[in-house]
Scaffold this motif. Structure first.
Motif, mmCIF file in Angstrom:
data_model
loop_
_atom_site.group_PDB
_atom_site.id
_atom_site.type_symbol
_atom_site.label_atom_id
_atom_site.label_comp_id
_atom_site.label_asym_id
_atom_site.label_seq_id
_atom_site.Cartn_x
_atom_site.Cartn_y
_atom_site.Cartn_z
ATOM 1 N N LEU A 34 0.834 -1.202 0.000
ATOM 2 C CA LEU A 34 0.000 0.000 0.000
ATOM 3 C C LEU A 34 0.871 1.255 0.000
ATOM 4 O O LEU A 34 0.556 2.231 -0.691
ATOM 5 N N LYS A 35 1.987 1.217 0.732
ATOM 6 C CA LYS A 35 2.897 2.361 0.745
ATOM 7 C C LYS A 35 3.681 2.447 -0.563
ATOM 8 O O LYS A 35 3.808 3.522 -1.145
ATOM 9 N N LEU A 36 4.182 1.318 -1.046
ATOM 10 C CA LEU A 36 4.958 1.283 -2.290
ATOM 11 C C LEU A 36 4.143 1.822 -3.461
ATOM 12 O O LEU A 36 4.654 2.554 -4.308
ATOM 13 N N ALA A 37 2.868 1.487 -3.502
ATOM 14 C CA ALA A 37 1.988 1.891 -4.600
ATOM 15 C C ALA A 37 1.399 3.289 -4.387
ATOM 16 O O ALA A 37 0.564 3.733 -5.170
ATOM 17 N N ASP A 38 1.832 3.961 -3.324
ATOM 18 C CA ASP A 38 1.318 5.304 -2.989
ATOM 19 C C ASP A 38 -0.191 5.314 -2.770
ATOM 20 O O ASP A 38 -0.864 6.304 -3.063
ATOM 21 N N VAL A 67 -1.291 4.735 0.312
ATOM 22 C CA VAL A 67 -1.319 5.362 1.632
ATOM 23 C C VAL A 67 0.019 6.059 1.838
ATOM 24 O O VAL A 67 1.013 5.709 1.199
ATOM 25 N N GLU A 68 0.044 7.019 2.761
ATOM 26 C CA GLU A 68 1.297 7.720 3.059
ATOM 27 C C GLU A 68 2.069 7.038 4.179
ATOM 28 O O GLU A 68 3.288 6.943 4.125
ATOM 29 N N VAL A 69 1.352 6.563 5.191
ATOM 30 C CA VAL A 69 2.002 5.920 6.337
ATOM 31 C C VAL A 69 1.219 4.672 6.742
ATOM 32 O O VAL A 69 0.056 4.511 6.371
ATOM 33 N N GLY A 70 1.881 3.815 7.521
ATOM 34 C CA GLY A 70 1.253 2.575 7.950
ATOM 35 C C GLY A 70 -0.046 2.763 8.711
ATOM 36 O O GLY A 70 -0.961 1.948 8.612
ATOM 37 N N ALA A 71 -0.141 3.853 9.467
ATOM 38 C CA ALA A 71 -1.369 4.103 10.229
ATOM 39 C C ALA A 71 -2.563 4.281 9.286
ATOM 40 O O ALA A 71 -3.678 3.858 9.600
ATOM 41 N N ASP A 72 -2.325 4.905 8.132
ATOM 42 C CA ASP A 72 -3.397 5.064 7.141
ATOM 43 C C ASP A 72 -3.848 3.697 6.617
ATOM 44 O O ASP A 72 -5.033 3.460 6.416
ATOM 45 N N ALA A 73 -2.886 2.802 6.401
ATOM 46 C CA ALA A 73 -3.208 1.456 5.926
ATOM 47 C C ALA A 73 -4.089 0.739 6.941
ATOM 48 O O ALA A 73 -5.077 0.098 6.577
ATOM 49 N N LYS A 74 -3.744 0.874 8.212
ATOM 50 C CA LYS A 74 -4.502 0.215 9.272
ATOM 51 C C LYS A 74 -5.964 0.663 9.259
ATOM 52 O O LYS A 74 -6.883 -0.155 9.370
ATOM 53 N N ILE A 75 -6.185 1.968 9.093
ATOM 54 C CA ILE A 75 -7.549 2.509 9.067
ATOM 55 C C ILE A 75 -8.322 1.976 7.865
ATOM 56 O O ILE A 75 -9.468 1.535 8.001
ATOM 57 N N LEU A 76 -7.706 1.999 6.679
ATOM 58 C CA LEU A 76 -8.382 1.484 5.478
ATOM 59 C C LEU A 76 -8.754 0.018 5.645
ATOM 60 O O LEU A 76 -9.857 -0.400 5.277
ATOM 61 N N LEU A 77 -7.836 -0.767 6.214
ATOM 62 C CA LEU A 77 -8.087 -2.196 6.411
ATOM 63 C C LEU A 77 -9.212 -2.418 7.414
ATOM 64 O O LEU A 77 -10.110 -3.233 7.178
ATOM 65 N N GLU A 78 -9.173 -1.678 8.531
ATOM 66 C CA GLU A 78 -10.218 -1.836 9.546
ATOM 67 C C GLU A 78 -11.593 -1.442 9.014
ATOM 68 O O GLU A 78 -12.604 -2.014 9.411
#
Length: 72
Positions: free
Chosen positions: A21-25, A27-38
């Motif tokens: 998710l970060k590599l593909a831009d 999300v900007e940070v891991g915390a953003d990924a966590k929110i999208l996943l949740e």
């Protein structure tokens, strides 16, 4: 009209979902990924995924809202 699928190359045999998710831009940070996943906004190969550590391999397709990427 749907957006085209972007191809994201990886170096090794696999990559974890949070890293992709970060590599593909997507999300900007891991915390953003966590929110999208949740919130159930991420799919892997058409199925909702909530594990940031999910292992992905070449050919897997990840979608976040209206953006889709394929690992190559």
């Amino acid at each position: 009209m749907t957006a085209p699928v972007r191809e994201i190359p990886i170096r090794g045999e696999m990559i974890r979902l949070g890293q992709l998710l970060k590599l593909a831009d997507l999300v900007e940070v891991g915390a953003d990924a966590k929110i999208l996943l949740e919130d159930g906004l991420v799919t892997v190969n058409g199925e909702t995924e909530q594990r940031r550590g999910r292992q992905l391999h070449r050919g897997d397709v990840v979608a976040v809202e209206d953006e889709t990427v394929r690992i190559v």
